[in-house]
Design an enzyme around this catalytic site. Structure first.
Site, PDB file in Angstrom:
ATOM      1  N   ASP A 129     -44.200  42.410  -9.508  1.00  0.00           N
ATOM      2  CA  ASP A 129     -44.834  41.950  -8.267  1.00  0.00           C
ATOM      3  C   ASP A 129     -45.653  40.677  -8.441  1.00  0.00           C
ATOM      4  O   ASP A 129     -46.597  40.430  -7.687  1.00  0.00           O
ATOM      5  CB  ASP A 129     -45.725  43.051  -7.682  1.00  0.00           C
ATOM      6  CG  ASP A 129     -44.938  44.272  -7.234  1.00  0.00           C
ATOM      7  OD1 ASP A 129     -43.747  44.114  -6.916  1.00  0.00           O
ATOM      8  OD2 ASP A 129     -45.501  45.375  -7.225  1.00  0.00           O
ATOM      9  N   GLU A 130     -45.300  39.846  -9.422  1.00  0.00           N
ATOM     10  CA  GLU A 130     -46.046  38.610  -9.640  1.00  0.00           C
ATOM     11  C   GLU A 130     -45.158  37.367  -9.599  1.00  0.00           C
ATOM     12  O   GLU A 130     -45.587  36.287  -9.987  1.00  0.00           O
ATOM     13  CB  GLU A 130     -46.793  38.688 -10.980  1.00  0.00           C
ATOM     14  CG  GLU A 130     -47.894  39.746 -10.999  1.00  0.00           C
ATOM     15  CD  GLU A 130     -48.746  39.690 -12.252  1.00  0.00           C
ATOM     16  OE1 GLU A 130     -48.660  38.686 -12.981  1.00  0.00           O
ATOM     17  OE2 GLU A 130     -49.496  40.646 -12.509  1.00  0.00           O
TER      18      GLU A 130
END
Length: 301
Positions: A245-246
């Site tokens: 999720d980055e």
């Protein structure tokens, strides 16, 4: 692995943009880039129909440009246009470029789990001609959506992915995908992809995260949001990297909520945002409107 055969008919594809191409240029900013690119296109009687550009620093910073142009018999002219652009870029410009025939839609595979709202929204928009893509297949770790996917005339592959060892499932994914798709969309696919799989696949992967990143990463974001008493919830479409999720963010949106909303209310309202955010990200990527630079994006929407 089991296969649900596609229906006899095929879903209607978006009307291709005939005799048009997209040109993406990026690199170090300097005087004369726009003029040089324009001169090459003018030499080939190409008509520029849209042009967007951005520089993060006009004194040698990073430069980005998206151009859409058209001309008759583009397929015949495109190899020479590419050769002339390459020759021009070699004249002291520190630039890279990509050139693509827009009459050929990008091929996409959609991954999904049990949640169907993002998957079915993409298939519906595709059938209506809103997304310039070819949906090559849908892959799911559950068989629940096979019938609905089949109704769109899209091949459905059920590839179970249970337990800690995902190597067998990822090997099957690679067998299905490699050479057959230009990018992958995770439409609420609730499995973590390994770094090895991402590297071997070698095409962009777009994920929809049901939270307004960077807050509330990982599982259960709506429950976390309720616990914190948030007044806005949102969704984030981003490219997938090895860091969960980055990856570079493509699109985000929010909706206002209140203390009266339950977790179920947040999930229902959030699902609407997820659909819209993911469809915009898919459309922009398929139209070459998104340029990745380090860990962020330039989006010419």
């Amino acid at each position: 692995m089991t296969i649900a055969q596609a229906a006899p008919h095929r879903a209607a594809s978006p009307t291709p943009l005939a005799d048009h191409a997209s040109l993406i240029v990026h690199g170090r900013d300097r005087t004369g880039i726009v003029a040089a690119v324009g001169a090459v296109l003018a030499k080939h009687q190409a008509n520029i129909v849209s042009l967007d550009q951005y520089s993060d620093n006009p004194h040698g910073g990073a430069f980005f440009q998206r151009t859409v142009f058209g001309r008759d018999n583009l397929k015949v002219a495109l190899p020479q246009i590419e050769a002339d652009l390459r020759a021009e870029m070699d004249k002291g410009f520190e630039l890279d470029f990509t050139l693509r025939d827009l009459s050929i839609p990008k091929r996409v595979a959609i991954f999904a789990s049990k949640a169907e709202h993002c998957l079915l929204d993409l298939l519906w928009r595709h059938r209506r001609g809103e997304l310039p893509i070819t949906v090559a297949m849908v892959i799911s770790n559950h068989p629940d959506t096979a019938g609905e996917v089949r109704s769109f005339g899209i091949p459905f592959f059920h590839v179970p992915s249970a337990g800690a060892d995902k190597s067998g499932a990822e090997a099957e994914h690679l067998r299905l995908l490699q050479g057959n798709v230009d990018f992958v969309v995770l439409a609420r696919y609730m499995q973590i992809l390994s770094g090895e799989f991402i590297g071997r696949l070698g095409v962009p992967i777009i994920n929809i995260h049901h939270s307004f990143l960077p807050a509330f990463i990982g599982a259960g974001p709506y429950a976390k949001a309720k616990e914190r008493g948030v007044k806005l919830i949102g969704a984030t479409a981003h490219y997938v990297t090895e860091d969960l999720d980055e990856g570079p963010i493509i699109e985000q949106d929010v909706v206002r909520v209140s203390h009266r909303d339950t977790v179920a209310d947040l999930q229902r309202r959030g699902a609407d945002v997820e659909r819209d955010v993911l469809s915009r990200a898919v459309r922009w990527h398929s139209e070459d409107r998104v340029i990745r630079h380090e860990n962020h994006t330039i989006v010419f929407a």
